[in-house]
Design an enzyme around this catalytic site. Sequence first.
Site, PDB file in Angstrom:
ATOM      1  N   ASN B  78       0.817  -1.218   0.000  1.00 46.54           N
ATOM      2  CA  ASN B  78       0.000   0.000   0.000  1.00 46.54           C
ATOM      3  C   ASN B  78       0.851   1.268   0.000  1.00 46.54           C
ATOM      4  O   ASN B  78       0.325   2.366   0.179  1.00 46.54           O
ATOM      5  CB  ASN B  78      -0.935   0.008   1.206  1.00 46.54           C
ATOM      6  N   ILE B  85       1.106   6.857   0.311  1.00 51.15           N
ATOM      7  CA  ILE B  85       0.414   5.887   1.146  1.00 51.15           C
ATOM      8  C   ILE B  85      -1.033   5.768   0.695  1.00 51.15           C
ATOM      9  O   ILE B  85      -1.702   6.779   0.437  1.00 51.15           O
ATOM     10  CB  ILE B  85       0.420   6.317   2.632  1.00 51.15           C
ATOM     11  N   CYS B  86      -1.494   4.541   0.617  1.00 57.76           N
ATOM     12  CA  CYS B  86      -2.901   4.347   0.296  1.00 57.76           C
ATOM     13  C   CYS B  86      -3.651   4.043   1.584  1.00 57.76           C
ATOM     14  O   CYS B  86      -3.568   2.940   2.126  1.00 57.76           O
ATOM     15  CB  CYS B  86      -3.037   3.175  -0.691  1.00 57.76           C
ATOM     16  N   LEU B  87      -4.310   5.057   2.077  1.00 56.91           N
ATOM     17  CA  LEU B  87      -5.019   4.893   3.354  1.00 56.91           C
ATOM     18  C   LEU B  87      -6.294   5.717   3.269  1.00 56.91           C
ATOM     19  O   LEU B  87      -6.259   6.900   2.918  1.00 56.91           O
ATOM     20  CB  LEU B  87      -4.121   5.396   4.494  1.00 56.91           C
TER      21      LEU B  87
END
Lengths: 1198, 148
Positions: B78, B85-87
Amino acid sequence: MSPNSSPKSSRSRPRSEPDLFFPVSDSEDENESIGTAATLRYGQTETQATVAPPDGSVKGSGHRQSNGDSLFFASQNSDITPISPKLEPKSSLGAGLSSSDAGPSRPSKRPSPTRSSSSAIPSDFSNGYLGEFVCEGWSLSKGKGYCVPGSKVVFERPKPAKAVEEVYKGGQNAGPTRLVNGKVVKAKGNAGGKQVTLGAMMAKKAAPLVTKKPPAKAIVDQIIRFRNDRGFEIGRLSVTEASFLVHLLDTNIISLRGHVIDCPPILSTGATILLNVKVYLTRTAFEKVEKEGREEGGTFWQEQKETIEEEAMRKRKDALGLLFGRIGVKPLQSNALLLAQKQNGSAVINEKSLQHFPSGRTPKDLTRRSQSPSKGSTSSGGKGKGKTSVRNSDDEAEDEDSGDEAEKLNDDQLNELDNIYRKAQQGDNRLEETNPPNTFLYTLRPYQKQALTWMNARETGDTSVRDQSLHPLWEEYAFRKEHNEGQPIEVEDDDDIIDPSRKFYWNPYSGELSLTFPTSNTRSKGGILADAMGMGKTCMMASLMHLNREGEADGASSPPDTEPVSKRPKFVQVTLSNQWRAVPTAPKPVSAPRATLVVCPVSLASQWHEELSKMSVKGSLSSYMWYGNDRVDIERLLSQEGKKRVDVIITSYGTLASEFQKWNKNKEKPGYEGGSVYDHDFLRIVLDEAHNIKNRTALISKACYELKGQRRWALSGTPIVNRLDDLYSLLHFLRLEPWGHYSFFRSFVTVPFLNQDPKALNVVQYILESCLLRREKTMRDKDGRLIVDLPKKTVALEVLDFSRPERQIYKHLEDRAKRRFIQLDAEGRAMSNYTSILAMLMKLRQCVDHPLLVLGKASAEDEMGDRLLDAGSGDEIGNLKDMVALYAGGGKDVDTVEVDKAYAAQVLKEIGESEGTTECFICASEIFDEVLLPCYHRGCQDCIVNYIGTCEDQNKVANCPICNQGPVKMTDLRSVQRRRKRINQITGTYIDDDGKPHTAGDTAVTIGKVDLVSSTKLRALVRKLESMRLEDGEFKALVFSQFTSFLDLIESTLTKAGIRWLRFDGSMSQAQRATTVEEFGKKHKEPVVLLISLKAGGVGLNLTMANHVFMMDTWWNEAIEQQAIDRVHRLGQNREVFVTRYIIKGTVEKRIIKIQRSKTALVNASLAGGAQRDKQASLADIKKIFGLDEDDSEDEVY
Amino acid sequence: MSLPKRILKETERLMADSPPGITAAPKDDNLRHFDVTVAGPGQSPYEGGIFKLELFLPEEYPMNPPKVRFLTRIYHPNIDKLGRICLDILKDKWSPALQIRTVLLSIQALLGAPNPDDPLANDVAQHWKENEKAAIETAREWTRKYAN
């Protein structure tokens, strides 16, 4: 007259001196006293000839004839006229004759005084040595023996009519000069040449033409011939060199002596002869010039043509200027303005200034300046100018309101102004202190006592308090000592040979000369008290009223008043009406005037009244407020005695103006009975906030000018608001001569100022020095202490952020306004739509306060703004209004009652459970304007509303940020109002806002619909007030706004917040205002907020009971805001003062503040709603306001 | 530019009482710009590593989320090579009720629970899916290599 008799006698005594022919007076004894040191020396050494004054000249002519030289001069005789000066008393001629007979052997004297008339001239003054210069002449004779270097020469002016050649035999002592058929037998050689004197004499009235030489009258007019001491004509002075002497010789202002410096041994026609010419100012020069001078009235300046006298004066002035320049006479003392002028090269300035005026319209005064001393123009040139400069009296009317941009003070000049004030204040801290009489109850501070000294001196005419300064238009010179003939000529510095004990004064503007010190004094009594705001001007003036109770009796009082009357034609009417009144009404009490008239803005009237009674021992000084509709007869009012006696009448500017109109209408009517305020002679007239009359053409200004009073005072913290002309009006009111004449003021201040001549400010400084007292709070006394020790003042600039909806509305509005303005500007129509643009700006400024204000249509201007905003935006019409309506919509039915009770109960329960948290989860501050989400989560109203808005923008569902329940709509929000509790410091119990005790933990919470009709500023204000309440339960605060509609909104918000308020604005009557201020001053057990409209309450009011000030919006002119703050920060304030100015980030306010700071032209009346002038500059500022000419990215703090 | 009270308060709290394994301190020249370190959670391939991040609070904060990026190279499905960042809470699930602290804790948690089904670094996610063990080993190796 029998000239022939004396010549004979003189001839019989060959050694007799020229003085024979210039007997000093009828008494021989006076010879000694008349001669000055220099002249005495002269006479004794007998080395030089003196110039003959008129009477001498008469004799001289006789003498010459007695020499039997008519042969030599036959040709001249016919065109040279002995003219005794017109003013010369015949007796002196006679006396001269007799003395000449009697005193041939006396040491020679200077030319005797020819006139006895002038009082200003010391009786022993005969003449004064001014200096010498070298001049070129041309020989008109051929042959040897006419002169050698060192020979005395006599100068003469040809006159028409009968021949009068005054050539005297040179000093006998000098040498046995004999002339034998035109040949000099021998000059004594050692000393300088022979003495020959010639009095040039001409009555000043007219310069007669020389008839004998018709071909070139103009040239002939300029000729000055010189002869040797035996009477032989040698030559003439170069026209270019000496033409300026002609007029002076003709008018007998100067006398000359000379000797040859260099000449060819054998003269040929046209040969150059270098001459040394010594110049003396004669007694005549100092005699009062008879003219209809400016002292006689403004009419002088407005006349269409120069009178003969004026022309003579002008020529004289020009010539003297040139002469001084030529001789190198330097003033011992000049005023800064003249110096500045000289330094700058007056010629340059003058040429430039002339170009500003089309020929024929040149104000005469300007021309006058152009011929100042250092200028080398010939008098004939001057003459030409003079003719073109004939003043067109119509100019003035045009000039009056042409207040173009340049007249205004720019930044530097405003700073300069501070310097001017400062200079004028120099030494003021050393003024004596005067104690007020004991009928005056207040204790004056030292600087106030000093002011009392000064004011008293101004009133009683004691001029010694301040050093007298030289009249601004005069220069001080000193005569020089002549070095003794025969002694080696030492090369000395000019300063070394002046005779400091013998001074004279010259006015380079008018050409007048004087032997007495011309002070800048004026007849006016009174002045300008210009202490900074809050220094207690009222108090000082009151003490003065106590100190000087009685004026001079009527008879004595008349001079100060009737003189100005005669000066201004319009005042004649005053006198007339007095005459009218004298018959029908009761005879005016002959007693001295004792009443003081106070004119002030209506809002201050009651304050004056109260202050005066508070400051005075009961019964010692009573005041009466004279305004409104039921104005009583002034005379009757003032003639009351005993308990009803009135000493001070207080009236307002408005009342005065209407009274003035009424009086103007009625006074000429036969039945007019007087009783007007204009029919009374006041002891003293006081204008409070005197800048109210700064526009001299305004009715109110005229109304003030016409008041009759012995003493005149103007009180103003800002005597010069925007332009120097502001000052003029005050000076005119004070009748300060000569500045009180507009043309004069204009010539010396306004016009130079237009030409960027620093002299203008110097003149102002001199004027101020004479009549203005100004101290500032920051000044220190002689011991270095601050003269006013005011508590600290803290100004906080609170930069706020719009809430989202507000910003949307504002942006919308601003975009449209900007677009509209750009469009207008591009089309070049900005000027013609000026008012509309201002209206648009007004909208923006209102919107910053509260979006709802935009909808208001209080005035026509607003409507124009509306139209503008609507127009050209097509389908957006109404959009804005919709937005605002939407904004307001939430608050339409704000009412706590409407909330469902079950819901409320539930909420209260929930709240009770989460009582502990008071921090908003968004802004992390204590929750302000608490609102409740349906999920019972709480936050600040601003934060939540902002959040919902952001979600809408991002097309997100606005769920609760905490629990993600939702969606939440604006209408779902509920406001929570808690009765705040605080701990009573003394008892330790909780009390609520009503002061009722509560037990701990007892909560009082109300739930209501959310009031969205608020604004950022409003909420910030309330928030601040709430927190202040926690600290000080009895604080008093002022809230200023320029929009009364905003005050309305503040009112309701404060009411909701449970804060007590009072209101003060322009719509209230005087009585209401007084009540309000009184109420505000009372001791309350709760906080009180006074809402004041900036315009109505910005000046004068004394509100020191409060120590918090909130400025809700910005005004164009920072000084106005300063004034407002000074309501609180002034004498009497003993707590620290806190000022909060609210600014919304990223709006016009930022740019307004920028402009405020740069103090540029916008600080003028036009944007402040006044006249329409100065548009051009304002337009530039408007561009700034729209951010069109600057980089907006920097300085983004706001 | 004055700092909103909220940022000041958050900073104060972060400095005074930082969550375990996390440090965050604003830069001297820009108080909206934070230097962050996150320790790799135990039982994860990142254990023992100290990862540097930078965090920036935009003007609209807290209405808009902070911007966060890894500075230390990390092998994580991620997180891409640029450190992005993939959040979700850094994107559409952001709520103004969240804070810097909660964001950093979430990132720490993300290290402990990689989610290859919602990848940002596709090759890593692929690797993770195909051979989780090898991927974890690579992650360990990277941690040793870069995050010390």
